[in-house]
Scaffold this motif. Sequence first.
Motif, mmCIF file in Angstrom:
data_model
loop_
_atom_site.group_PDB
_atom_site.id
_atom_site.type_symbol
_atom_site.label_atom_id
_atom_site.label_comp_id
_atom_site.label_asym_id
_atom_site.label_seq_id
_atom_site.Cartn_x
_atom_site.Cartn_y
_atom_site.Cartn_z
ATOM 1 N N VAL A 123 -10.430 -21.255 -1.520
ATOM 2 C CA VAL A 123 -10.452 -19.804 -1.643
ATOM 3 C C VAL A 123 -9.518 -19.395 -2.776
ATOM 4 O O VAL A 123 -8.432 -19.956 -2.937
ATOM 5 C CB VAL A 123 -9.998 -19.144 -0.324
ATOM 6 N N CYS A 124 -9.939 -18.423 -3.560
ATOM 7 C CA CYS A 124 -9.097 -17.969 -4.670
ATOM 8 C C CYS A 124 -7.772 -17.457 -4.099
ATOM 9 O O CYS A 124 -7.761 -16.585 -3.216
ATOM 10 C CB CYS A 124 -9.809 -16.855 -5.436
ATOM 11 N N PRO A 125 -6.633 -17.988 -4.552
ATOM 12 C CA PRO A 125 -5.351 -17.613 -3.950
ATOM 13 C C PRO A 125 -4.865 -16.253 -4.417
ATOM 14 O O PRO A 125 -5.329 -15.705 -5.430
ATOM 15 C CB PRO A 125 -4.417 -18.728 -4.437
ATOM 16 N N ALA A 126 -3.923 -15.685 -3.675
ATOM 17 C CA ALA A 126 -3.284 -14.425 -4.068
ATOM 18 C C ALA A 126 -2.654 -14.595 -5.452
ATOM 19 O O ALA A 126 -2.130 -15.651 -5.799
ATOM 20 C CB ALA A 126 -2.230 -14.026 -3.043
ATOM 21 N N GLY A 127 -2.702 -13.528 -6.241
ATOM 22 C CA GLY A 127 -2.159 -13.567 -7.598
ATOM 23 C C GLY A 127 -3.200 -13.969 -8.638
ATOM 24 O O GLY A 127 -2.903 -13.962 -9.834
ATOM 25 N N TYR A 128 -4.414 -14.303 -8.168
ATOM 26 C CA TYR A 128 -5.455 -14.795 -9.066
ATOM 27 C C TYR A 128 -6.788 -14.130 -8.710
ATOM 28 O O TYR A 128 -6.928 -13.474 -7.676
ATOM 29 C CB TYR A 128 -5.592 -16.311 -8.958
ATOM 30 N N TYR A 129 -7.785 -14.344 -9.568
ATOM 31 C CA TYR A 129 -9.143 -13.910 -9.267
ATOM 32 C C TYR A 129 -10.104 -14.985 -9.743
ATOM 33 O O TYR A 129 -9.792 -15.769 -10.654
ATOM 34 C CB TYR A 129 -9.462 -12.554 -9.894
ATOM 35 N N GLY A 160 1.707 -7.248 -15.820
ATOM 36 C CA GLY A 160 1.542 -5.822 -15.537
ATOM 37 C C GLY A 160 0.651 -5.555 -14.336
ATOM 38 O O GLY A 160 0.347 -4.404 -14.045
ATOM 39 N N THR A 161 0.228 -6.634 -13.641
ATOM 40 C CA THR A 161 -0.590 -6.478 -12.439
ATOM 41 C C THR A 161 -0.092 -7.432 -11.370
ATOM 42 O O THR A 161 0.694 -8.345 -11.627
ATOM 43 C CB THR A 161 -2.079 -6.768 -12.710
ATOM 44 N N PHE A 162 -0.602 -7.252 -10.143
ATOM 45 C CA PHE A 162 -0.339 -8.189 -9.056
ATOM 46 C C PHE A 162 -1.522 -8.146 -8.098
ATOM 47 O O PHE A 162 -2.350 -7.234 -8.131
ATOM 48 C CB PHE A 162 0.974 -7.863 -8.337
ATOM 49 N N GLN A 186 -11.203 -9.333 -12.235
ATOM 50 C CA GLN A 186 -9.903 -8.852 -12.701
ATOM 51 C C GLN A 186 -9.583 -7.464 -12.151
ATOM 52 O O GLN A 186 -8.416 -7.118 -11.972
ATOM 53 C CB GLN A 186 -9.849 -8.828 -14.231
ATOM 54 N N SER A 187 -10.602 -6.700 -11.854
ATOM 55 C CA SER A 187 -10.374 -5.367 -11.277
ATOM 56 C C SER A 187 -9.734 -5.441 -9.902
ATOM 57 O O SER A 187 -9.206 -4.446 -9.402
ATOM 58 C CB SER A 187 -11.694 -4.595 -11.211
#
Length: 453
Positions: free
Chosen positions: A181-187, A201-203, A212-213
């Motif tokens: 599963v795609c981990p937190a902090g990533y997409y 500039g994002t999290f 990315q949205s």
Amino acid sequence: STIGCPPGTYNPLTGLSLLSECLPSPAGFYTVGSSSNLTGLCDAGYYCPLNSTGSQQMACPQRYYRADQGGQSIQDCALCVAGGYCESATVTPAVCTAGHYCPSGVAAPVDCPIGTYNNNTGLHRVEDCTLCAPGYFCDSPGIIQPTGLCDAGYYCIVGVNISAPNVYATILTVGDSPGGVCPAGYYCPEGTSLPVACPQGTFNNHSGASDQSDCTVCTPGAYCSGTGNTHITGICYGGYYCPAGSYSPVQNEALPGQYAVAGSANFSICSPGTFGSMYAQTYCPDCPAGYYCSDNGMTGYSDFPCSKGHYCPTATFQPWRCPTGSYSGQHYNRDINDCNICNPGSYCNETGLEAPTGLCDEGYYCTSNATLKVQVLDTDTGGPCPVGHYCPEGSGIANKCPRGTYMALTLNTGNVVVNGTNYYCDLCTAGRACDGVGLFEESGDCDAGYFCK
């Protein structure tokens, strides 16, 4: 009658009388009935033991083959070579088909396992099967190409056998797991081989993001440094401000005339009564006493001294007017005590005066702090000129009538001229005496033995 030798035997001679005299067909050959010689060699793919009656007497079994004629026993059948497979009676091993591999001695191709594929022929080992390509999954055995792209929200490193590998973890390498599963902090868009870090500039604080949205713009007043953030890095430093999407604690510097407390999303303007002469201020100092700061966003105060007739305590944004009864003819006054009390004999009837308004009216006197030029009532700032006194214009006190005079009336202006001489008060009557000052009537008659003019 003549009897033929049975199949599997032969007789090259004449005159034989016994069946036992028929010769057996040797291994590797075969003989049909009533033969005087060997009929022929055993076919390729077969072997012919002693007394064989046909060219295909015994088929080489599965997993074996024979390329030449004349095989005598099963030992003459060779084990099928790697890269091919051998069914029964094989002459030449068949080439191993795509999607499969063939170790030595197999009767049929072996499927490449799930998680792999193979688009070549003639593979020897399972290791020759290609691990499913990064970003793809291979969910069936024996396939020649990946089944499809990895699902959005997941990543497939290599060798993945399902479209949505359900492994909750941080980013994994090939050695750890084929995907997850795609981990937190990533997409992870569709077909992702390794998770894509959310940009600076994002999290992103949840797993399974697919675009990315899904990365959240950094909170106003905070910053998100680097990539792959699962939460904000921290709050903006004092003296700086961080709008949404900031990646540094010093993203934007507060300019002179501005300030920013820690955690600010925007700068604040210095309010009237304060100023900001430096960059990166966390607050705006108060305008110092003796000056005023009248506008928003002032960067200095030296050009704004407190004006005459006014006073300016600390943090003044509009000079305070000196009150009635006072004045000031100088700049830089710091508090109300710097305003001068109106001079005796003068009056100050307005606020914000640079000098007294004028002189007190004749017939009246004005002590300090007077606000009226005509002091109708007796107060601590003056009053009407009393009996026994005279008060010319600008009197700070009521002047006592001199000896030899008196004044029985109030509001005496001191303008009592006799024969060209101003005596200020009425002259004492001839034969009478005015013995003292400030008299409001004659003292009495002139003593016996004296005369009084």
